[in-house]
Motif scaffolding. Structure first.
Motif, PDB file in Angstrom:
ATOM      1  N   VAL A 166       0.845  -1.202   0.000  1.00 13.01           N
ATOM      2  CA  VAL A 166       0.000   0.000   0.000  1.00 13.01           C
ATOM      3  C   VAL A 166       0.882   1.254   0.000  1.00 13.01           C
ATOM      4  O   VAL A 166       0.629   2.197  -0.758  1.00 13.01           O
ATOM      5  N   ILE A 167       1.900   1.251   0.817  1.00 10.33           N
ATOM      6  CA  ILE A 167       2.826   2.395   0.868  1.00 10.33           C
ATOM      7  C   ILE A 167       3.461   2.609  -0.500  1.00 10.33           C
ATOM      8  O   ILE A 167       3.592   3.746  -0.969  1.00 10.33           O
ATOM      9  N   SER A 168       3.822   1.517  -1.163  1.00  9.66           N
ATOM     10  CA  SER A 168       4.416   1.609  -2.504  1.00  9.66           C
ATOM     11  C   SER A 168       3.447   2.248  -3.505  1.00  9.66           C
ATOM     12  O   SER A 168       3.872   2.965  -4.414  1.00  9.66           O
ATOM     13  N   LEU A 169       2.163   1.983  -3.343  1.00  5.85           N
ATOM     14  CA  LEU A 169       1.175   2.628  -4.207  1.00  5.85           C
ATOM     15  C   LEU A 169       1.232   4.148  -4.058  1.00  5.85           C
ATOM     16  O   LEU A 169       1.107   4.883  -5.038  1.00  5.85           O
ATOM     17  N   PHE A 170       1.412   4.618  -2.834  1.00  9.67           N
ATOM     18  CA  PHE A 170       1.525   6.058  -2.594  1.00  9.67           C
ATOM     19  C   PHE A 170       2.851   6.596  -3.125  1.00  9.67           C
ATOM     20  O   PHE A 170       2.881   7.661  -3.747  1.00  9.67           O
ATOM     21  N   GLU A 171       3.935   5.870  -2.881  1.00 10.46           N
ATOM     22  CA  GLU A 171       5.251   6.327  -3.339  1.00 10.46           C
ATOM     23  C   GLU A 171       5.319   6.444  -4.858  1.00 10.46           C
ATOM     24  O   GLU A 171       5.902   7.390  -5.384  1.00 10.46           O
ATOM     25  N   SER A 172       4.728   5.505  -5.544  1.00  6.76           N
ATOM     26  CA  SER A 172       4.770   5.488  -7.012  1.00  6.76           C
ATOM     27  C   SER A 172       3.714   6.397  -7.641  1.00  6.76           C
ATOM     28  O   SER A 172       3.790   6.720  -8.816  1.00  6.76           O
ATOM     29  N   GLY A 173       2.724   6.793  -6.859  1.00  5.96           N
ATOM     30  CA  GLY A 173       1.618   7.589  -7.386  1.00  5.96           C
ATOM     31  C   GLY A 173       0.518   6.731  -7.999  1.00  5.96           C
ATOM     32  O   GLY A 173      -0.500   7.259  -8.452  1.00  5.96           O
ATOM     33  N   LYS A 174       0.692   5.414  -8.005  1.00  7.72           N
ATOM     34  CA  LYS A 174      -0.313   4.518  -8.600  1.00  7.72           C
ATOM     35  C   LYS A 174      -1.621   4.522  -7.820  1.00  7.72           C
ATOM     36  O   LYS A 174      -2.659   4.128  -8.353  1.00  7.72           O
ATOM     37  N   PHE A 176      -3.357   6.945  -7.269  1.00  8.21           N
ATOM     38  CA  PHE A 176      -4.273   7.864  -7.938  1.00  8.21           C
ATOM     39  C   PHE A 176      -4.870   7.268  -9.211  1.00  8.21           C
ATOM     40  O   PHE A 176      -5.825   7.817  -9.758  1.00  8.21           O
ATOM     41  N   GLU A 177      -4.328   6.130  -9.654  1.00 12.50           N
ATOM     42  CA  GLU A 177      -4.974   5.390 -10.738  1.00 12.50           C
ATOM     43  C   GLU A 177      -6.157   4.605 -10.173  1.00 12.50           C
ATOM     44  O   GLU A 177      -7.174   4.443 -10.835  1.00 12.50           O
ATOM     45  N   LEU A 178      -5.996   4.124  -8.925  1.00 13.11           N
ATOM     46  CA  LEU A 178      -7.064   3.371  -8.270  1.00 13.11           C
ATOM     47  C   LEU A 178      -8.122   4.286  -7.672  1.00 13.11           C
ATOM     48  O   LEU A 178      -9.314   3.997  -7.727  1.00 13.11           O
ATOM     49  N   VAL A 179      -7.667   5.367  -7.066  1.00  8.95           N
ATOM     50  CA  VAL A 179      -8.554   6.351  -6.442  1.00  8.95           C
ATOM     51  C   VAL A 179      -8.120   7.719  -6.960  1.00  8.95           C
ATOM     52  O   VAL A 179      -7.241   8.363  -6.389  1.00  8.95           O
ATOM     53  N   PRO A 180      -8.715   8.166  -8.071  1.00  7.19           N
ATOM     54  CA  PRO A 180      -8.274   9.433  -8.692  1.00  7.19           C
ATOM     55  C   PRO A 180      -8.465  10.639  -7.762  1.00  7.19           C
ATOM     56  O   PRO A 180      -9.380  10.672  -6.939  1.00  7.19           O
ATOM     57  N   LYS A 181      -7.566  11.606  -7.932  1.00  5.86           N
ATOM     58  CA  LYS A 181      -7.694  12.875  -7.203  1.00  5.86           C
ATOM     59  C   LYS A 181      -8.975  13.554  -7.657  1.00  5.86           C
ATOM     60  O   LYS A 181      -9.379  13.452  -8.809  1.00  5.86           O
ATOM     61  N   ARG A 182      -9.604  14.241  -6.725  1.00  6.09           N
ATOM     62  CA  ARG A 182     -10.798  15.006  -7.043  1.00  6.09           C
ATOM     63  C   ARG A 182     -10.389  16.459  -7.210  1.00  6.09           C
ATOM     64  O   ARG A 182      -9.890  17.078  -6.286  1.00  6.09           O
ATOM     65  N   THR A 183     -10.590  16.967  -8.410  1.00  3.96           N
ATOM     66  CA  THR A 183     -10.253  18.368  -8.715  1.00  3.96           C
ATOM     67  C   THR A 183     -11.455  19.027  -9.369  1.00  3.96           C
ATOM     68  O   THR A 183     -12.443  18.347  -9.710  1.00  3.96           O
ATOM     69  N   LYS A 184     -11.366  20.308  -9.566  1.00  2.00           N
ATOM     70  CA  LYS A 184     -12.462  21.011 -10.252  1.00  2.00           C
ATOM     71  C   LYS A 184     -12.724  20.381 -11.613  1.00  2.00           C
ATOM     72  O   LYS A 184     -13.865  20.234 -12.022  1.00  2.00           O
TER      73      LYS A 184
END
Length: 188
Positions: A166-174, A176-184
């Motif tokens: 799970v930590i590796s998912l955050f480190e790699s940025g992956k 955000f492929e699973l749970v996309p950032k919410r932006t305008k």
């Protein structure tokens, strides 16, 4: 035409709304291992229209410049604020890091990676102690307890291996492929 008094009343309402958010941030900032006073500082910088100096922060919060320096340092370490430069200004200026996802990810990664590594180390040491005891014991009930404890440690180890993933998912940025950032843009 609105009067100066009306303007002052509206500014007080604005301050009240901002203070509502700042108060909540200060109450919950401990999740980032940051003090409530640094949380209030974060909220103040968050709502500032321009980057702020330590002197401006000190005046805004009625706290010492030393306290502001300590608070801003912890916010910098958590990547929640950043130092910025403006032409003609010699003092350090600070503004809130625009990417809240980056701030959370950095704090999450640092705290959880450290805890996971410490716990995995403790698991390995404990397993070695138990395996040594398993070889030496002459008591069936001790052997049975050792076996049970080794099984429990294996489950704990599996959890920490998963957490490392799970930590590796955050480190790699992956993540955000699973749970996309919410932006305008994503909300339109």
């Amino acid at each position: 035409m609105p009067s100066n008094k009306d303007y002052e009343i509206e500014l007080e309402k604005l301050d009240g709304a901002r203070n509502r958010f700042i108060t909540e941030i200060a109450k919950n900032i401990h999740l980032y291992n940051i003090t409530p006073s640094a949380g209030r500082l974060y909220g103040t910088v968050f709502f500032s229209e321009e980057p702020m100096t330590l002197d401006e922060m000190s005046r805004a919060l009625g706290m010492s410049k030393t306290s502001m320096s300590t608070g801003i340092r912890s916010l910098l370490e958590a990547n929640m604020v950043e130092r910025v430069w403006e032409r003609g200004i010699r003092k350090d200026l600070y503004k809130v890091e625009d990417d809240w996802y980056k701030s959370f990810s950095n704090v999450f990664i640092n705290r959880w990676r450290n805890a996971t590594e410490l716990n995995m180390g403790a698991i390995q040491e404990t397993k070695e102690m138990l395996l040594h005891l398993k070889e030496e014991t002459g008591f069936d009930d001790v052997l049975e307890k050792v076996e049970t404890d080794l099984e429990k440690l294996e489950e704990a180890e599996n959890y920490y291996i998963w957490l490392t993933d799970v930590i590796s998912l955050f480190e790699s940025g992956k993540i955000f492929e699973l749970v996309p950032k919410r932006t305008k843009k994503t909300l339109k």
